[in-house]
Design a protein around this motif. Sequence first.
Motif, mmCIF file in Angstrom:
data_model
loop_
_atom_site.group_PDB
_atom_site.id
_atom_site.type_symbol
_atom_site.label_atom_id
_atom_site.label_comp_id
_atom_site.label_asym_id
_atom_site.label_seq_id
_atom_site.Cartn_x
_atom_site.Cartn_y
_atom_site.Cartn_z
ATOM 1 N N LEU A 185 -1.237 -3.529 -1.572
ATOM 2 C CA LEU A 185 -1.284 -4.438 -0.302
ATOM 3 C C LEU A 185 -0.624 -5.373 -0.087
ATOM 4 O O LEU A 185 0.292 -5.995 -1.057
ATOM 5 C CB LEU A 185 -2.859 -4.953 -0.785
ATOM 6 N N THR A 224 -3.019 1.245 -5.537
ATOM 7 C CA THR A 224 -3.124 1.048 -4.181
ATOM 8 C C THR A 224 -2.391 -0.456 -4.130
ATOM 9 O O THR A 224 -2.692 -1.185 -4.533
ATOM 10 C CB THR A 224 -4.546 0.853 -3.587
ATOM 11 N N ALA A 284 -8.785 1.791 -4.753
ATOM 12 C CA ALA A 284 -8.816 1.819 -3.129
ATOM 13 C C ALA A 284 -9.944 0.805 -2.547
ATOM 14 O O ALA A 284 -9.524 0.149 -1.861
ATOM 15 C CB ALA A 284 -8.794 3.076 -2.389
ATOM 16 N N LEU A 343 -2.220 -1.569 3.732
ATOM 17 C CA LEU A 343 -2.719 -0.837 2.608
ATOM 18 C C LEU A 343 -2.097 0.508 2.324
ATOM 19 O O LEU A 343 -2.559 1.170 3.432
ATOM 20 C CB LEU A 343 -4.090 -1.055 2.161
ATOM 21 N N ASN A 344 -1.829 1.058 1.355
ATOM 22 C CA ASN A 344 -1.681 2.395 1.062
ATOM 23 C C ASN A 344 -1.700 2.871 -0.350
ATOM 24 O O ASN A 344 -1.518 1.852 -1.326
ATOM 25 C CB ASN A 344 0.057 2.562 1.423
ATOM 26 N N THR A 398 -5.302 6.003 1.710
ATOM 27 C CA THR A 398 -6.187 5.083 1.179
ATOM 28 C C THR A 398 -7.670 5.457 1.635
ATOM 29 O O THR A 398 -8.646 5.465 0.892
ATOM 30 C CB THR A 398 -6.025 3.659 1.472
ATOM 31 N N ILE A 417 -5.152 0.544 7.152
ATOM 32 C CA ILE A 417 -5.152 1.181 5.952
ATOM 33 C C ILE A 417 -4.409 2.666 6.219
ATOM 34 O O ILE A 417 -4.658 3.154 7.394
ATOM 35 C CB ILE A 417 -6.492 1.473 4.916
ATOM 36 N N CYS A 429 -9.396 -2.842 -0.801
ATOM 37 C CA CYS A 429 -10.305 -3.022 0.711
ATOM 38 C C CYS A 429 -11.044 -4.182 0.590
ATOM 39 O O CYS A 429 -11.044 -5.171 1.576
ATOM 40 C CB CYS A 429 -10.672 -1.561 1.248
#
Length: 621
Positions: free
Chosen positions: A371, A369, A434, A469-470, A517, A513, A438
Amino acid sequence: MSTADSKPEAPAAPEPAPIYPLFCYRQRQRVLATQLDTTLEIGRQREEEPAPVVRIDSALGARVILAPIDDVAISRSHVEVAPTDSALVQIRNLSATQLVRISPNQTLEPGASTRMAPPVLLQFGDYAVRVDPPEDEQLQLEGLPERTIPPGRIAPPASAAMLGATFDEGRLLRWLETILGVFQSAANAHDFSEQAARAAVKIVGLDAAAVLRCEEGRWKTEALYAADQRPGENQSGWAPSQTLLGWVRRDRRTFRHVPPTGPDTPRSLQNVSALVAAPILNGAGEVIGALYGDRRRGERTGGMPIITEFEAKLVELLASGIAAGLARLKEEQAAVAARVQFEQFFTPQLATQLQRDPGLLEGRNAEVTILFADIRGFSRIAEQLGPDRTMAWIQDTMGALSESVLAYDGVLVDYIGDELMAMWGAPAPQADHARLACLAAQHMLEQLDAISARWQDELGAPVRLGIGLNSGVARVGNTGSALKFKYGPLGDVVNVASRVQGATKYLGADCLITGETLKRLPAEIANRRLARVRAVNIAHPIDLYEIVPIPGDNWDQKRTAYDAALRALEQENWPQATDAADALAMAYPNDAAIAALVKRVASADRTELPGDTSVWQLPGK
């Protein structure tokens, strides 16, 4: 074994050019012994130079600081001595006013130069410099049967002759205690060398021992210890045999010089020392130094000194111990440097793991993930604060954001101006990457109040962030170079994460997101769908969801109403979309995402162009 027997078939290094021993004197006392192996400038100390007597080497030659700065009887650059291609030495008087005496009846005028065959004695004031011919190459050298073993390799069993050596238990115990003391005292390389030289004198019974460092074929004394050395005594006048050291370097073997003995020994040899030198090797088997010793007293042989083969082996064992200790110190220094480097990017726990398994840093595919966090209004704030205060502000803000990343086991990938990039899921796999990402994003948003409070007087407005985020598979490894390390990810997952961060400006959300995610998150992470978008240079549409640090009591109700308005927009039901969006704006006037939705509905209702309103083309990056 004679030198003829011990010559290697293929020498490790070429035969060196002749090196002339050079000695410096003050009031007839030797104060420095060195070699004339390059152009050598000799003179008085300059400002910012170390105190005499010292040799300083550079790419252009070397300089000997012979006199202190207040000794005006000698010039700062007084005389230059240089070897030549012939068997002569080039001498030049660098002084502008003073003579240099080169023989009892001959002087060298200021600025003049000459060539002479050694031995040469130069005199000026209270000082003198003597250049001797190259050392006698016919030293009676004997090498140990086997070459020295580099650190990290197993030595072969000792020969039968070695095993036949006799000694009492008390002497053996003293040897072991001395050697153990050397290794335990190796707090640093310099202390290690001093202790090793002292141990060679104590264990082998030498008169003097030195640890020498070999750099580009030039030997430098690292540490010197003499049995009769008085506290504070200057040992700079001591000089090793370059011939002996040359054999040690070329053959990577321990050699000893045994002076000839017997009734026919010339009286001129009665003061010759017995010598021994053992190579200090690195892990690749290269000579990086030597343990050197001499015995001058000769009580054992009626006045003639001698060093036995067994004693030479003891010197070699000590030299091998020095090599192992230096290798360990080098590894420890490299580990500390690596840990400092790792901890700039990773948590201390992960840095420790990477030290144990550096292979984790090799390029590989990993599910991660990503960010991106961007500070809003950076240009305006920088103009307002000025360069100095902007630097302080950005360091404070980025420091707080970085702590959020590390607090949730993330990796700090990069700082790009006013933007931070972080990653979870590599180098060590994280099943909940993930969720951790987050939580870190939510923690960043929670820190904004404290940051804003610290800078309220200068900014007059709160600090804002946009976070994207991905999640997905990326290629992770050193994305920098061999010169500058930068561990991070490459791939579409990174590009999408960057675009998602940019989308926060258009969708009125602090943190967005993707659907990729979201599907990896547990149910307790509060979220609401804001849009399906098409981003610049991203071919596929992206589902975007907002997450917030602390959802209010009416979060579920607001999320449901927002989703209904969004679906009406995507289905091109303009009346229903307009009514739902207006109702949301009246109920929640401070919700930026709702305000952005109202603008989208109004814009879509007015356009006459056909299109798929279920996918919104973002206006920019």
